[in-house]
Design an enzyme around this catalytic site. Structure first.
Site, PDB file in Angstrom:
ATOM      1  CB  ALA A   1     -36.015  -2.306  -8.535  1.00  0.00           C
TER       2      ALA A   1
ATOM      3  CG  ASN B   1     -36.442  -4.155   1.917  1.00  0.00           C
ATOM      4  OD1 ASN B   1     -35.323  -3.734   2.189  1.00  0.00           O
ATOM      5  ND2 ASN B   1     -36.937  -4.143   0.700  1.00  0.00           N
TER       6      ASN B   1
ATOM      7  CB  THR C   1     -29.132  -4.462  -1.173  1.00  0.00           C
ATOM      8  OG1 THR C   1     -28.374  -4.444   0.033  1.00  0.00           O
ATOM      9  CG2 THR C   1     -28.616  -5.535  -2.107  1.00  0.00           C
TER      10      THR C   1
ATOM     11  CG  HIS D   1     -31.913  -7.129   8.251  1.00  0.00           C
ATOM     12  ND1 HIS D   1     -31.348  -6.226   7.375  1.00  0.00           N
ATOM     13  CD2 HIS D   1     -30.918  -8.013   8.547  1.00  0.00           C
ATOM     14  CE1 HIS D   1     -30.089  -6.553   7.152  1.00  0.00           C
ATOM     15  NE2 HIS D   1     -29.805  -7.635   7.830  1.00  0.00           N
TER      16      HIS D   1
ATOM     17  CG  LEU E   1     -31.215   4.790  -8.704  1.00  0.00           C
ATOM     18  CD1 LEU E   1     -31.983   4.554 -10.004  1.00  0.00           C
ATOM     19  CD2 LEU E   1     -32.164   5.436  -7.676  1.00  0.00           C
TER      20      LEU E   1
ATOM     21  CB  CYS F   1     -43.000 -11.211  24.522  1.00  0.00           C
ATOM     22  SG  CYS F   1     -42.856 -11.061  26.307  1.00  0.00           S
TER      23      CYS F   1
HETATM   24  P1  OAD Z   1     -29.443   1.089   1.508  1.00  0.00           P
HETATM   25  O1  OAD Z   1     -30.244   2.307   1.799  1.00  0.00           O
HETATM   26  O2  OAD Z   1     -28.079   0.992   2.099  1.00  0.00           O
HETATM   27  O3  OAD Z   1     -29.285   0.929  -0.066  1.00  0.00           O
HETATM   28  C1  OAD Z   1     -30.370   1.032  -0.929  1.00  0.00           C
HETATM   29  C2  OAD Z   1     -29.846   0.900  -2.339  1.00  0.00           C
HETATM   30  O4  OAD Z   1     -30.957   0.948  -3.226  1.00  0.00           O
HETATM   31  C3  OAD Z   1     -28.897   2.034  -2.757  1.00  0.00           C
HETATM   32  O5  OAD Z   1     -27.732   1.463  -3.347  1.00  0.00           O
HETATM   33  C4  OAD Z   1     -29.712   2.831  -3.786  1.00  0.00           C
HETATM   34  O6  OAD Z   1     -28.906   3.347  -4.843  1.00  0.00           O
HETATM   35  C5  OAD Z   1     -30.642   1.759  -4.327  1.00  0.00           C
HETATM   36  N1  OAD Z   1     -31.900   2.277  -4.880  1.00  0.00           N
HETATM   37  C6  OAD Z   1     -32.615   3.376  -4.526  1.00  0.00           C
HETATM   38  N2  OAD Z   1     -33.736   3.476  -5.251  1.00  0.00           N
HETATM   39  C7  OAD Z   1     -33.748   2.409  -6.107  1.00  0.00           C
HETATM   40  C8  OAD Z   1     -34.636   1.946  -7.133  1.00  0.00           C
HETATM   41  N3  OAD Z   1     -35.767   2.591  -7.427  1.00  0.00           N
HETATM   42  N4  OAD Z   1     -34.315   0.810  -7.791  1.00  0.00           N
HETATM   43  C9  OAD Z   1     -33.166   0.131  -7.517  1.00  0.00           C
HETATM   44  N5  OAD Z   1     -32.292   0.532  -6.572  1.00  0.00           N
HETATM   45  C10 OAD Z   1     -32.571   1.645  -5.871  1.00  0.00           C
HETATM   46  O7  OAD Z   1     -30.364  -0.151   1.926  1.00  0.00           O
HETATM   47  P2  OAD Z   1     -29.973  -1.668   2.207  1.00  0.00           P
HETATM   48  O8  OAD Z   1     -28.824  -2.106   1.371  1.00  0.00           O
HETATM   49  O9  OAD Z   1     -31.241  -2.435   2.144  1.00  0.00           O
HETATM   50  O10 OAD Z   1     -30.606  -3.078   8.395  1.00  0.00           O
HETATM   51  O11 OAD Z   1     -29.518  -1.585   3.720  1.00  0.00           O
HETATM   52  C11 OAD Z   1     -29.166  -2.766   4.373  1.00  0.00           C
HETATM   53  C12 OAD Z   1     -29.537  -2.708   5.818  1.00  0.00           C
HETATM   54  O12 OAD Z   1     -28.999  -1.512   6.407  1.00  0.00           O
HETATM   55  C13 OAD Z   1     -31.002  -2.568   6.106  1.00  0.00           C
HETATM   56  O13 OAD Z   1     -31.719  -3.777   6.056  1.00  0.00           O
HETATM   57  C14 OAD Z   1     -31.009  -2.040   7.498  1.00  0.00           C
HETATM   58  C15 OAD Z   1     -29.957  -0.982   7.358  1.00  0.00           C
HETATM   59  O14 OAD Z   1     -29.321  -0.624   8.470  1.00  0.00           O
HETATM   60  C16 OAD Z   1     -31.216  -3.230   9.569  1.00  0.00           C
HETATM   61  O15 OAD Z   1     -32.165  -2.554   9.918  1.00  0.00           O
HETATM   62  C17 OAD Z   1     -30.637  -4.332  10.397  1.00  0.00           C
END
Ligand code: OAD
Length: 237
Positions: free
Chosen positions: A224, A94, A181, A111, A207, A119
């Site tokens: 979470a 995050n 994630t 990330h 979730l 800069c």
């Molecule tokens: P995602 O948006 O891909 O996944 C978020 C996950 O959290 C999903 O599987 C949801 O089901 C889950 N979720 C939602 N609400 C929740 C809750 N209250 N409790 C538990 N789980 C919940 O996000 P990331 O896996 O973080 O990269 O995405 C990875 C990367 O993709 C990010 O860091 C970003 C993005 O592109 C960059 O910016 C480089």
């Protein structure tokens, strides 16, 4: 599952841990991030081709940090760190600052971070969150006078930060926990493979089912903010 103070625990968090604080996840049903395709705002090519759009997008995300607060899940991880001390490492994908504001200390933002601007000429980084840094205008570098700092965000096609440190900790841990994630984005999504190969117990909290569900030894389906306080209490009380 009980742990002791010698247990080495590494936690990997994603957007889901901040969802209950009001920050949108990346892969919501419409496939857009705050109304933009990810390629429009999260690549170095987008920054070259349309810096105004990218700047305004991240300025809005930066201003949003002033309106959100850490939730019970962020706080539960602070409790876990207080118990384990240096045997705890939190790796987050995050770019928000909620883990830090909750009180997590041994924390890697793999990330990047919205709070920080960088800069491209001299590589200096600045934690800039005062009103004069959050408006529509570009912010200049105080170090080399370059006119335009960029967001300190790891965009697609760029390398995540501190990978040697991350790999070393994951190879050495006893317990690896993924939280919120989806398992779409590498190398973060593959850290669980390294943890497993190294013999760690792998626990997931999400979730819905992430792509790397099968790699988890134990998986807790739900929010979470509800699950983490109970899980941490079970581990340390
Ligand atoms: P995602 O948006 O891909 O996944 C978020 C996950 O959290 C999903 O599987 C949801 O089901 C889950 N979720 C939602 N609400 C929740 C809750 N209250 N409790 C538990 N789980 C919940 O996000 P990331 O896996 O973080 O990269 O995405 C990875 C990367 O993709 C990010 O860091 C970003 C993005 O592109 C960059 O910016 C480089």
């Amino acid at each position: 599952m009980k742990i002791n103070r010698d247990s080495k625990v590494v936690v990997l968090t994603g957007a889901g841990i901040s969802a209950e604080s009001g920050i949108k996840t990346f892969r919501d049903a419409d496939g857009l991030w705050e109304n933009h395709a990810i390629e429009e705002v999260a690549t170095p090519y987008a920054w070259q081709a349309n810096p105004q759009l990218v700047w305004q997008f991240y300025q809005a995300r930066r201003r949003q940090l002033l309106e959100v607060e850490p939730n019970m899940a962020h706080q539960a991880l602070v409790k876990l760190e207080e118990f384990l001390g240096d045997n705890f490492l939190l790796i987050t994908q995050n770019v928000d600052d909620l883990h830090g504001r909750a009180g997590s200390k041994n924390l890697i933002h793999m990330h990047g971070e919205l709070r920080v601007l960088r800069c491209e000429s001299c590589n200096e980084v600045f934690d800039y969150m005062e009103p004069e840094h959050l408006g529509a205008d570009y912010v200049a570098c105080e170090n080399c006078a370059s006119e335009r700092l960029r967001p300190h965000i790891v965009w697609f096609h760029e390398m995540p930060l501190k990978m040697p440190e991350i790999y070393a900790a994951v190879e050495d841990c006893d317990i690896f926990i993924t939280i919120g994630t989806s398992g779409h984005v590498y190398p973060a999504a593959g850290l669980i493979d390294i943890a497993k190969q190294s013999g760690a117990l792998c626990i997931g909290v999400n979730l819905d089912h992430p792509l790397n569900l099968a790699q988890h030894d134990d998986f807790l389906l739900g929010r979470a903010g509800e699950i983490l306080p109970k899980l941490v209490a079970e581990m340390i009380d």
